[in-house]
Design an enzyme around this catalytic site. Structure first.
Site, short mmCIF file in Angstrom:
data_model
loop_
_atom_site.label_atom_id
_atom_site.label_comp_id
_atom_site.label_asym_id
_atom_site.label_seq_id
_atom_site.Cartn_x
_atom_site.Cartn_y
_atom_site.Cartn_z
CE LYS A 15 18.01 -35.82 -11.59
NZ LYS A 15 16.73 -34.35 -10.62
NE ARG A 90 17.69 -33.22 -17.47
CZ ARG A 90 17.46 -32.08 -16.57
NH1 ARG A 90 16.45 -31.45 -16.33
NH2 ARG A 90 18.44 -32.09 -16.08
NE ARG A 129 19.01 -26.45 -6.22
CZ ARG A 129 18.54 -27.17 -6.74
NH1 ARG A 129 18.82 -28.50 -7.19
NH2 ARG A 129 17.57 -27.10 -7.54
NE ARG A 162 19.98 -25.14 -10.66
CZ ARG A 162 20.04 -26.23 -10.69
NH1 ARG A 162 20.96 -26.87 -10.08
NH2 ARG A 162 18.92 -26.87 -11.72
NE ARG A 173 14.78 -26.62 -13.54
CZ ARG A 173 14.97 -26.86 -11.95
NH1 ARG A 173 15.45 -25.28 -11.98
NH2 ARG A 173 16.06 -27.80 -11.61
#
Ligand code: AP5
Length: 216
Positions: A15, A90, A129, A162, A173
């Site tokens: 996203k 969400r 990431r 992160r 998650r």
């Protein structure tokens, strides 16, 4: 092209990557509640202190905090200006409350693009990431690397990993996504606003498919 758009999908489905490109290449007014919340934590604001523990544990921040943040940020937005949301709403409670608030302001959602993705793919992507600590642009060390290692192509900011990108937290998650967020797929499908992108495709193909849907 429709301009009031929500990107929906599991963590790591791409996203943020697509939203970042839509912003730089087509001028979309992009916002990410996750990025805003991380900025509040970094500033040490009252909201950041309330939200920090939820982010660290990979849990959702309470609906009322997130709704207040989004409403304040969009309070000056004009209907034709539009928005591109990555990571909000969400939960069903967020979606219903936002629909009610947005409709009376002419800011109702025009299109929801759902990035469909498996847990295995999410895990492989998230471990690589790196995100810009300044503007939030997202990279992958192997699949979508920056031009200069450790530096953002966009603003030159430092790329960081992160704190919630460990395998244990990502698995949690994903489970929270299945329980709290996936029901939104049916909610928006019933409203007739849902389009689907296969998020296992390479980034350029996801971008092309998303652009085609936005122009429909
Ligand atoms: P948030 O920041 O929104 O995280 P998320 O939804 O968990 O999603 P991610 O940012 O992890 O993934 P993404 O889909 O953007 O994938 P990306 O493009 O980076 O939220 C963080 C936290 O904030 C939440 O856990 C919660 O605590 C809180 N929060 C936020 N919003 C909230 C809300 N509304 N209510 C309550 N709490 C909220 O891609 C992942 C990796 O894959 C990258 O490395 C990328 O380079 C790579 N990649 C992307 N696409 C491709 C591709 N096609 N091919 C190969 N690699 C790719």
């Amino acid at each position: 092209m429709r301009r009031r758009v929500i990107l929906l999908g599991p963590p790591g489905s791409g996203k943020g990557t697509v939203a970042g490109r839509l912003k730089t290449e087509f001028g979309f007014d992009h916002f990410s509640t996750g990025h805003w919340l991380r900025q509040e934590v970094a500033k040490g604001s009252a909201l950041g202190r309330q939200a920090g523990l939820f982010l660290e544990r990979g849990e959702l921040v309470p609906d009322e905090l997130v709704l207040a943040l989004v409403k304040a940020a969009l309070s000056q937005t004009q209907p034709d200006q539009g928005y591109l949301s990555d990571g909000f709403p969400r939960t069903l409670a967020q979606a219903v409350a936002f629909d009610t608030w947005a409709e009376v302001r002419g800011l109702g959602i025009q299109q929801v693009i759902y990035f469909e993705c498996t847990e295995a793919l999410v895990l492989s992507r998230i471990t690589g990431r790196r995100s810009c600590g300044n503007c939030g642009r997202v990279y992958h060390v192997a699949m979508i690397p920056p031009k200069q290692a450790g530096r953002c192509d966009e603003c030159g900011g430092e790329l960081v990993q992160r704190a919630d990108d460990t395998e244990t937290v990502v698995r949690k998650r994903f489970q929270i996504y299945l329980r709290e967020t996936e029901p939104l797929v049916e909610y928006y499908r019933k409203q007739g606003s849902l389009d689907v992108v296969d998020a296992s495709q390479p980034s350029d193909e996801m971008m092309t498919r998303t652009m085609t849907l936005l122009h429909r």
